[in-house]
Scaffold this active site. Structure first.
Site, PDB file in Angstrom:
ATOM      1  N   HIS A 111     -50.929 -12.991  13.307  1.00 14.31           N
ATOM      2  CA  HIS A 111     -50.080 -12.366  14.313  1.00 14.31           C
ATOM      3  C   HIS A 111     -48.636 -13.333  14.736  1.00 14.31           C
ATOM      4  O   HIS A 111     -48.692 -14.357  14.075  1.00 14.31           O
ATOM      5  CB  HIS A 111     -50.818 -12.703  15.697  1.00 14.31           C
ATOM      6  CG  HIS A 111     -50.241 -11.607  16.911  1.00 14.31           C
ATOM      7  ND1 HIS A 111     -49.144 -11.739  17.498  1.00 14.31           N
ATOM      8  CD2 HIS A 111     -50.866 -10.689  17.288  1.00 14.31           C
ATOM      9  CE1 HIS A 111     -48.921 -10.928  18.218  1.00 14.31           C
ATOM     10  NE2 HIS A 111     -49.803 -10.110  18.338  1.00 14.31           N
TER      11      HIS A 111
ATOM     12  N   ASP B 226     -57.853  -7.162  17.244  1.00 20.61           N
ATOM     13  CA  ASP B 226     -58.684  -6.171  16.459  1.00 20.61           C
ATOM     14  C   ASP B 226     -59.924  -6.642  15.913  1.00 20.61           C
ATOM     15  O   ASP B 226     -60.473  -5.690  15.439  1.00 20.61           O
ATOM     16  CB  ASP B 226     -57.453  -5.542  15.634  1.00 20.61           C
ATOM     17  CG  ASP B 226     -56.179  -4.920  16.256  1.00 20.61           C
ATOM     18  OD1 ASP B 226     -56.788  -4.227  17.158  1.00 20.61           O
ATOM     19  OD2 ASP B 226     -55.117  -4.990  15.812  1.00 20.61           O
TER      20      ASP B 226
HETATM   21  N1  CMC Z   1     -54.654 -12.412   5.674  1.00 19.37           N
HETATM   22  C1  CMC Z   1     -54.310 -12.875   4.496  1.00 19.37           C
HETATM   23  N2  CMC Z   1     -52.925 -13.620   4.335  1.00 19.37           N
HETATM   24  C2  CMC Z   1     -52.226 -13.460   5.698  1.00 19.37           C
HETATM   25  C3  CMC Z   1     -52.384 -12.590   6.698  1.00 19.37           C
HETATM   26  C4  CMC Z   1     -54.072 -12.004   6.425  1.00 19.37           C
HETATM   27  N3  CMC Z   1     -54.488 -11.148   7.684  1.00 19.37           N
HETATM   28  N4  CMC Z   1     -51.665 -12.519   7.478  1.00 19.37           N
HETATM   29  C5  CMC Z   1     -50.952 -12.999   7.116  1.00 19.37           C
HETATM   30  N5  CMC Z   1     -50.975 -13.722   6.102  1.00 19.37           N
HETATM   31  C6  CMC Z   1     -50.220 -14.560   5.248  1.00 19.37           C
HETATM   32  C7  CMC Z   1     -49.113 -13.917   4.541  1.00 19.37           C
HETATM   33  O1  CMC Z   1     -49.334 -13.894   3.241  1.00 19.37           O
HETATM   34  C8  CMC Z   1     -47.823 -15.147   4.253  1.00 19.37           C
HETATM   35  O2  CMC Z   1     -48.364 -16.155   3.471  1.00 19.37           O
HETATM   36  P1  CMC Z   1     -47.286 -16.705   2.574  1.00 19.37           P
HETATM   37  O3  CMC Z   1     -46.473 -17.732   3.556  1.00 19.37           O
HETATM   38  O4  CMC Z   1     -47.896 -17.501   1.669  1.00 19.37           O
HETATM   39  O5  CMC Z   1     -46.418 -15.848   2.024  1.00 19.37           O
HETATM   40  C9  CMC Z   1     -48.195 -15.824   5.652  1.00 19.37           C
HETATM   41  O6  CMC Z   1     -49.637 -15.568   6.168  1.00 19.37           O
HETATM   42  C10 CMC Z   1     -47.454 -15.151   6.778  1.00 19.37           C
HETATM   43  O7  CMC Z   1     -47.521 -13.735   7.057  1.00 19.37           O
HETATM   44  P2  CMC Z   1     -46.426 -12.775   7.392  1.00 19.37           P
HETATM   45  O8  CMC Z   1     -46.828 -11.383   6.839  1.00 19.37           O
HETATM   46  O9  CMC Z   1     -44.948 -13.477   6.988  1.00 19.37           O
HETATM   47  O10 CMC Z   1     -46.669 -12.846   8.879  1.00 19.37           O
HETATM   48  P3  CMC Z   1     -45.931 -11.604   9.905  1.00 19.37           P
HETATM   49  O11 CMC Z   1     -45.804 -12.472  11.430  1.00 19.37           O
HETATM   50  O12 CMC Z   1     -44.699 -10.945   9.383  1.00 19.37           O
HETATM   51  O13 CMC Z   1     -47.032 -10.717   9.962  1.00 19.37           O
HETATM   52  C11 CMC Z   1     -49.185  -9.736  10.630  1.00 19.37           C
HETATM   53  C12 CMC Z   1     -48.089 -10.635  11.126  1.00 19.37           C
HETATM   54  C13 CMC Z   1     -49.982  -9.423  12.017  1.00 19.37           C
HETATM   55  C14 CMC Z   1     -48.648  -8.113  10.383  1.00 19.37           C
HETATM   56  C15 CMC Z   1     -50.135 -10.146   9.689  1.00 19.37           C
HETATM   57  O14 CMC Z   1     -50.738 -11.313   9.855  1.00 19.37           O
HETATM   58  C16 CMC Z   1     -50.981  -9.184   9.293  1.00 19.37           C
HETATM   59  O15 CMC Z   1     -50.743  -8.262   8.168  1.00 19.37           O
HETATM   60  N6  CMC Z   1     -52.476  -9.152   9.631  1.00 19.37           N
HETATM   61  C17 CMC Z   1     -53.401  -8.246   9.184  1.00 19.37           C
HETATM   62  C18 CMC Z   1     -53.058  -6.987  10.060  1.00 19.37           C
HETATM   63  C19 CMC Z   1     -53.534  -7.067  11.497  1.00 19.37           C
HETATM   64  O16 CMC Z   1     -54.862  -7.628  11.719  1.00 19.37           O
HETATM   65  N7  CMC Z   1     -52.609  -6.721  12.495  1.00 19.37           N
HETATM   66  C20 CMC Z   1     -52.990  -6.664  13.922  1.00 19.37           C
HETATM   67  C21 CMC Z   1     -52.252  -7.462  14.563  1.00 19.37           C
HETATM   68  S1  CMC Z   1     -52.729  -7.852  16.465  1.00 19.37           S
HETATM   69  C22 CMC Z   1     -52.885  -6.121  17.123  1.00 19.37           C
HETATM   70  C23 CMC Z   1     -51.330  -5.845  17.377  1.00 19.37           C
HETATM   71  O17 CMC Z   1     -50.814  -6.619  18.533  1.00 19.37           O
HETATM   72  O18 CMC Z   1     -50.621  -4.938  16.650  1.00 19.37           O
END
Ligand code: CMC
Length: 426
Positions: free
Chosen positions: A315, A372
């Site tokens: 998140h 989720d």
């Molecule tokens: N599985 C594996 N690796 C992950 C995941 C995941 N679900 N989420 C983040 N990472 C890793 C990502 O690869 C990155 O690694 P590195 O630093 O080595 O490059 C690091 O963690 C930071 O990730 P980010 O994408 O820069 O983080 P963000 O804050 O931009 O994204 C997120 C947040 C929710 C989009 C992301 O965690 C994700 O895609 N999660 C899966 C989708 C999901 O469950 N979404 C629902 C969110 S809760 C409901 C809502 O309120 O929308």
């Protein structure tokens, strides 16, 4: 601590006020930075940018804390139903018993949609995703209630808000029934908001319910199911400046119709990184198929060269357990037997959670299960198909969007959202 922040660029020093909220980090007010320095700031994805002032919802991502209008989510879930939460978000105070009954009654009476919507839904192919139909139907609402464009008084705001909150479950249920090609069910004003939604999803024409062979009483909507879905709606009701809410505020800033802004929010929510994740979690658990395959998929999620991500994990704001996820995890345990939750999917989910919570990759990046991760198994047990999961999120979140829309509209200093760019073209 100083009340101003200084930015030094070469020989020049620029000074900006530090604003203090009631909770959360302080904010450097750099609104005049471009005028002062001729430079922009660069923050794609708004990782360090507060886009507005708000009094609605507060999240402390480090502590895993969520509050609506100052009240802790854990207390609200225990003591109030979803429509009390709607009232709280809209009015900044919890309703009295009478106010709650009055609001409930109003929502029941406003749940009906114009008969013209039948034509709209019939124009969609049965294969259409419910979210595609729902966002179109909400845009269409702006044609039916065009007078909402120029609301200025509190009564007008209230009418607009209750109208959309009441109609979204009806439109969602019609979208679902369209995917099956079965006749729509009108709202029943004798039923509470959440019960009514399950009724419109499940009932046969004439309000009858499915009856097993030899069964005397037909299966109707159980109280425990209403309570479970009500909790899910409450947990989704608002989440401060997330992608869909920011979309709603951005569209509102142009002066567009409120229902057009909500429709834009619905489309923003649909994506897998946001509300669409709930549908993807169950799809992913099904794909993993067996606990013995979990290790393989954890490995894929950790591989920087593999785009695979564990859906329902991570998140932007929570760097601790998502408090909404904690509540749903407990609810899953409580409902396991009574609602016959899918034990195979639960077993896979538990294994993923167990490994991820102690794996260095996830621990280092603060990747915890989010809301989720737990909602899908419960929704499935309520007989809600996977392609309706994000619509469930929409039903819960509409009140948050509309509250944020109203806050924006009531701010005399609100400006059109218009970010800048770092140009790299020719
Ligand atoms: N599985 C594996 N690796 C992950 C995941 C995941 N679900 N989420 C983040 N990472 C890793 C990502 O690869 C990155 O690694 P590195 O630093 O080595 O490059 C690091 O963690 C930071 O990730 P980010 O994408 O820069 O983080 P963000 O804050 O931009 O994204 C997120 C947040 C929710 C989009 C992301 O965690 C994700 O895609 N999660 C899966 C989708 C999901 O469950 N979404 C629902 C969110 S809760 C409901 C809502 O309120 O929308």
């Amino acid at each position: 601590m100083s009340k101003t922040a200084k930015i030094q660029i070469g020989e020049e020093t620029y000074e900006y006020p530090i604003l203090e909220g009631t909770r959360g980090p302080k904010v450097v007010d750099i609104r005049s930075f471009y005028k002062d320095s001729g430079m922009f700031t660069f923050d794609p994805g708004f990782t360090s940018t507060a886009s507005c002032k708000s009094e609605i919802t507060f999240i402390n991502g480090e502590k895993g804390e969520l509050r609506y209008r100052g009240y802790k989510i854990e207390d609200l879930v225990k003591e109030h139903n979803y429509i009390d939460i709607c009232y709280l978000l809209l009015h900044a105070k919890l309703p009295t018993k009478e106010q709650s009954l009055e609001f409930d009654n109003e929502l029941r009476h406003r749940a009906f949609v114009d008969e013209g919507f039948k034509n709209l839904f019939n124009a969609f192919p049965r294969t259409a995703h419910p979210m595609a139909m729902l966002s179109s139907a909400v845009t269409a609402l702006s044609a039916f209630y065009f007078d909402h464009l120029n609301i200025t008084d509190d009564l007008g705001f209230e009418e607009m808000a209750t109208r959309i909150i009441a109609k979204i479950p009806t439109l969602s249920a019609i979208a679902y029934r369209r995917t099956l090609g079965i006749p729509l069910i009108y709202p029943d004003i004798d039923r509470y908001f959440t019960e009514n939604f399950l009724y419109m999803m499940r009932a046969y024409p004439g309000g009858k319910f499915h009856r097993e062979v030899g069964q005397i009483a037909p299966t109707t909507v159980k109280e425990i199911e209403v309570k479970a879905l009500d909790t899910i709606f409450t947990l989704h009701a608002d989440h401060e400046q997330n992608a869909s809410t920011t979309t709603v505020r951005t569209v509102a800033s142009t002066g567009a119709h409120p229902y057009a802004a909500i429709s834009a929010g619905i489309n923003a929510l649909w994506g897998r990184a946001h509300g669409g994740a709930n549908e993807s979690v169950i799809a992913q658990l099904e794909m993993i198929g067996d606990v013995k395959n979990v290790d393989k998929y954890i490995k894929k999620a950790k591989d920087p060269n593999d785009p695979f991500r564990l859906m329902g994990f991570g998140h932007r704001v929570y760097k601790n357990f998502d408090p909404r996820a904690k509540i749903l995890k407990k609810l899953q345990d409580q409902l396991k037997e009574e609602l016959k939750l899918d034990s195979r999917l639960l077993e896979i989910a538990h294994k993923i959670e167990e490994i991820a919570l102690r794996d260095e990759y996830f621990v280092k990046r603060n990747l915890y299960p989010n809301i989720d991760f737990y909602s899908g198994v419960i929704l499935s047990a309520l007989g809600i198909p996977r392609n309706m999961f994000t619509a469930i999120f929409v039903i819960g979140r509409t009140v948050g969007w509309i509250s944020q829309w109203m806050e924006f509209k009531k701010d005399p200093k609100a400006k059109i959202a218009r970010p800048r760019q770092l140009y790299l073209g020719d």
